[in-house]
Design a protein around this motif. Structure first.
Motif, mmCIF file in Angstrom:
data_model
loop_
_atom_site.group_PDB
_atom_site.id
_atom_site.type_symbol
_atom_site.label_atom_id
_atom_site.label_comp_id
_atom_site.label_asym_id
_atom_site.label_seq_id
_atom_site.Cartn_x
_atom_site.Cartn_y
_atom_site.Cartn_z
ATOM 1 N N THR A 1 0.827 -1.198 0.000
ATOM 2 C CA THR A 1 0.000 0.000 0.000
ATOM 3 C C THR A 1 0.869 1.258 0.000
ATOM 4 O OG1 THR A 1 -1.639 -1.239 1.212
ATOM 5 C CG2 THR A 1 -1.948 1.108 1.133
ATOM 6 N N PHE B 1 -7.273 5.737 -7.812
ATOM 7 C CA PHE B 1 -6.787 4.878 -6.739
ATOM 8 C C PHE B 1 -8.014 4.373 -5.979
ATOM 9 C CE2 PHE B 1 -3.444 4.865 -3.026
ATOM 10 C CZ PHE B 1 -3.607 3.506 -2.906
ATOM 11 N N MET C 1 -9.306 2.308 -2.966
ATOM 12 C CA MET C 1 -8.894 1.678 -1.731
ATOM 13 C C MET C 1 -10.063 0.876 -1.187
ATOM 14 S SD MET C 1 -6.902 5.028 -0.363
ATOM 15 C CE MET C 1 -7.588 6.174 -1.546
ATOM 16 N N GLN D 1 -10.758 -0.294 1.502
ATOM 17 C CA GLN D 1 -11.274 -0.035 2.842
ATOM 18 C C GLN D 1 -11.558 1.438 3.092
ATOM 19 O OE1 GLN D 1 -7.972 -2.004 4.631
ATOM 20 N NE2 GLN D 1 -9.266 -3.655 5.360
ATOM 21 N N LYS D 2 -11.577 2.197 2.032
ATOM 22 C CA LYS D 2 -11.852 3.613 2.231
ATOM 23 C C LYS D 2 -12.804 4.047 1.137
ATOM 24 C CE LYS D 2 -8.354 5.739 3.753
ATOM 25 N NZ LYS D 2 -6.969 6.138 3.607
ATOM 26 N N ASN D 3 -13.832 4.806 1.465
ATOM 27 C CA ASN D 3 -14.705 5.181 0.362
ATOM 28 C C ASN D 3 -14.714 6.659 0.082
ATOM 29 O OD1 ASN D 3 -16.051 5.353 2.821
ATOM 30 N ND2 ASN D 3 -17.239 3.532 2.349
ATOM 31 N N ASP E 1 -6.253 -1.174 -4.519
ATOM 32 C CA ASP E 1 -5.706 -1.699 -3.280
ATOM 33 C C ASP E 1 -6.752 -2.572 -2.598
ATOM 34 O OD1 ASP E 1 -3.927 -2.150 -1.270
ATOM 35 O OD2 ASP E 1 -4.305 -0.263 -0.226
ATOM 36 N N GLU E 2 -6.567 -3.853 -2.740
ATOM 37 C CA GLU E 2 -7.484 -4.827 -2.156
ATOM 38 C C GLU E 2 -8.946 -4.521 -2.440
ATOM 39 O OE1 GLU E 2 -6.335 -5.436 1.903
ATOM 40 O OE2 GLU E 2 -4.278 -5.512 1.193
ATOM 41 N N ASN F 1 -8.675 10.796 -0.551
ATOM 42 C CA ASN F 1 -9.667 10.873 -1.618
ATOM 43 C C ASN F 1 -9.622 12.197 -2.370
ATOM 44 O OD1 ASN F 1 -10.884 8.382 -1.490
ATOM 45 N ND2 ASN F 1 -12.169 8.983 0.237
ATOM 46 N N ILE G 1 -6.015 12.711 -4.571
ATOM 47 C CA ILE G 1 -5.824 12.044 -5.856
ATOM 48 C C ILE G 1 -6.746 12.616 -6.929
ATOM 49 C CG2 ILE G 1 -4.863 9.856 -5.049
ATOM 50 C CD1 ILE G 1 -7.730 8.751 -5.271
ATOM 51 N N LYS H 1 -5.940 3.533 6.926
ATOM 52 C CA LYS H 1 -6.427 2.638 5.872
ATOM 53 C C LYS H 1 -7.685 3.164 5.266
ATOM 54 C CE LYS H 1 -4.708 -0.894 4.213
ATOM 55 N NZ LYS H 1 -5.040 -1.813 3.187
#
Lengths: 332, 264
Positions: free
Chosen positions: A70, A107, A109, A111-113, A187-188, B91, B94, B264
């Motif tokens: 990551t 990007f 992620m 686990q992140k929204n 990422d995952e 967020n 990027i 994360k």
């Protein structure tokens, strides 16, 4: 539009990223001590890695938790300043976060929204339309294509927080891809999803890569993701690259063996056969042995000729197994 | 530019995502005003001048500060530190979007909704209660008051942004924010009109930025400042805004180098 096809889309040279963390002794005393004087320690999350990726490639980034996957992606997307080393993505230095660069990457992620939690997903898409300055007809076209690919027509107007995890991930992907990025970091993306959804997402990533000819780096804990999607893998552990090449090469190099499974109902024979290879699994009358790849055919026919076995199969070694071994070996 | 209007619009609609929550917000605003109104209505002696303010002026001052406070201070940009610490800042980083403008227009969207409803509520309250408050009718003073409120809003935005960037170096920013609000309440004149202070102390206050968050816009509204002083005051506000904008920018750049995108 800029033309990158002749050059590497992504190139990384001697990238190092260190984090500073402070160490605290346990207990109350440690708490007070840490208030007065703190011991800081530098942790190398990424330790001198180099690689390059060509346009349209889909590369799997694998490694255990904390390996530096990551962190590498964050450096590539411009979120983090590299401690040292050079990075070039689409001929930009990511950390400068130039407009031209940002409009061509995305990007995701797992686990992140980025979706606005209290509003329907379509609102976020419309916001991204303005942020990336996409014109109406292009927006409609892309949205239509993405919605079709993901089968997400019915969920666009539902408040995001009422969506299931899988539905939300679909919308996250649409939001992340609405500007058709040339470079995509995943990422995952399949974390926490059920098997069916994982499969769907894999299909989607595959077709996105193909249809839009985008360059994709994917990290995942699920070997199946990587196995199904990426031809090339970069294995990373303790911040260093352990392997970089084709998945088939990895198998050949790290696991030059195959698995032979069969049933042998004769107890005496069962014991004799065991000596032909390394036992992986035995549960009379079922037996699985491991033999080197080049001997596999010879041994298999030897078994068939000399014993009364049933249901004989020869299988490639399990990728997850191989990766685990690679990690074990690369331990400090 | 269009992207930032979209942000304001989407924030605007976000405030009404939960109906009950929205209603409670408005009830709270109205109740707060009513409580202050009735309390001071009962306390203040009619006809007598206190602190050089007559009855309706002091009542207007007290209600006015509370109202301006709710426009100027209520702000979405309080989430900056949270966004830094939770890593959701990523967020924004990027995307081709200016984080300052993003938050500014989020504030605009939020405030537009607030002002819209407050205007309706105030009009209703005014006709029901017929309070003895001072209504400014001179368009010059009204316009100047609006400009100074907008200037105060910008000033507060950057101060708030700087407080938010503390999130880059510390995960907990409740304490500095709390201290700041106590101090600001005092220096901005939310506890009492600042001109009741001794002249030399008040002169110092005039140089500080905080005076221009509450006290100054209200004085302009009340029409109690000479035109010249008003113009100087508005300029001072914008100069302070520029200073804080510069500091905020610096803090932001420095902070980004420290940013680790944790959580994360």
């Amino acid at each position: 539009m800029l033309e990158f096809s002749k050059m590497d889309t992504i190139s990384v040279k001697n990238l190092v990223k260190t984090y500073q963390v402070f160490k605290k002794e346990p207990g109350i005393l440690g708490t007070f001590k840490s208030l007065v004087s703190r011991k800081y320690e530098k942790v190398k999350a990424v330790d001198d890695i180099s690689f390059s990726i060509k346009e349209g490639e889909l590369v799997g980034f694998i490694g255990p938790n904390g390996a530096g996957k990551t962190t590498t992606l964050k450096c590539l997307s411009g979120l983090l300043y590299p401690t040292s080393g050079e990075i070039s993505v689409l001929n930009f230095k990511p950390w400068q976060r130039k407009r031209q660069f940002l409009t061509n990457i995305s990007f995701v992620m797992g686990q992140k929204n980025q979706l606005w939690w209290d509003l329907p997903a379509i609102e976020t898409f419309l916001l991204n339309k303005e942020i990336f300055e996409i014109n109406d007809s292009q927006f409609k076209k892309t949205l239509g294509e993405l919605v079709d690919l993901l089968d997400a027509k019915d969920i666009l107007n539902i408040q995001v927080k009422r969506l299931s995890l899988g539905q939300r991930m679909k919308c996250e992907l649409i939001a992340a891809l609405i500007h058709l990025p040339k470079v995509l970091f995943l990422d995952e993306p399949t974390i926490g999803l059920d098997v069916v959804m994982q499969e769907k997402l894999r299909e989607f990533v595959k077709s996105y890569n193909k249809n839009f000819h985008s360059t994709i780096i994917l990290t995942s804990h699920y070997m199946e993701d990587v196995q199904n999607l990426a031809k090339r893998v970069i294995v990373i552990n303790f911040g260093k690259i352990v392997f970089d090449g084709l998945l088939t090469e990895l198998v050949k190099k790290k696991a030059p063996y195959k698995l032979i499974s069969f049933m042998e109902r004769n107890k005496d024979n069962f014991v004799k056969i065991k000596k032909l290879g390394k036992i992986i699994e035995q549960d009379f009358p079922k037996l699985t042995i491991r033999v080197s790849s080049k001997d596999s055919n010879r041994i298999a026919s030897q078994i068939l000729d000399n014993f009364t076995v049933e249901d004989l199969t020869i299988e490639e070694a399990d990728i997850a197994e191989i990766i685990r071994e690679v990690f074990e070996k690369s331990k400090k | 530019m269009k992207k930032y209007w979209q942000i304001a619009k989407i924030t605007f609609s976000e405030t009404t995502a939960y109906r009950l929550n929205f209603v409670m917000w408005r009830v709270r605003v109205v109740l707060q005003l009513l409580t202050i109104y009735f309390l001071w209505q009962a306390i203040l002696p009619r006809g007598a001048k206190i602190l050089n303010y007559d009855h309706s002026q002091i009542l207007t001052y007290i209600l006015g500060t509370s109202l301006i406070w709710s426009f100027v201070m209520a702000s979405r940009s309080q989430s900056i530190a949270d966004e830094i610490n939770s890593g959701s800042l990523s967020n924004f980083l990027i995307k081709p979007i200016n984080y300052f403008s993003y938050h500014f227009f989020r504030d605009i969207g939020d405030k537009a909704m607030n002002i819209l409803f407050t205007a309706v509520e105030l009009t209703l309250m005014y006709f029901i209660l017929k309070p003895p408050i001072f209504i400014q009718t001179d368009p010059t003073y009204l316009a100047l008051a609006l400009i100074s409120i907008f200037a105060a809003l910008c000033l507060h935005f950057f101060i708030n942004f700087i407080l938010g960037t503390i999130g880059f170096i510390s995960p907990e920013i409740w304490a500095p924010r709390f201290i700041f609000f106590i101090v600001i309440g005092f220096f901005a004149g939310s506890y009492f009109p600042l001109d009741i202070l001794p002249a030399n102390i008040f002169a110092i206050f005039k140089f500080l930025p905080f005076t221009y968050l509450l006290y100054f816009p209200l004085k302009v509204y009340l029409g109690q400042l000479p035109l010249e002083e008003t113009i100087v005051g508005i300029f001072t506000t914008f100069i302070w805004t520029a200073v804080f904008a510069l500091i905020a920018n610096l803090a932001w750049r420095k902070g980004l180098k420290l940013y680790t995108s944790w959580g994360k």
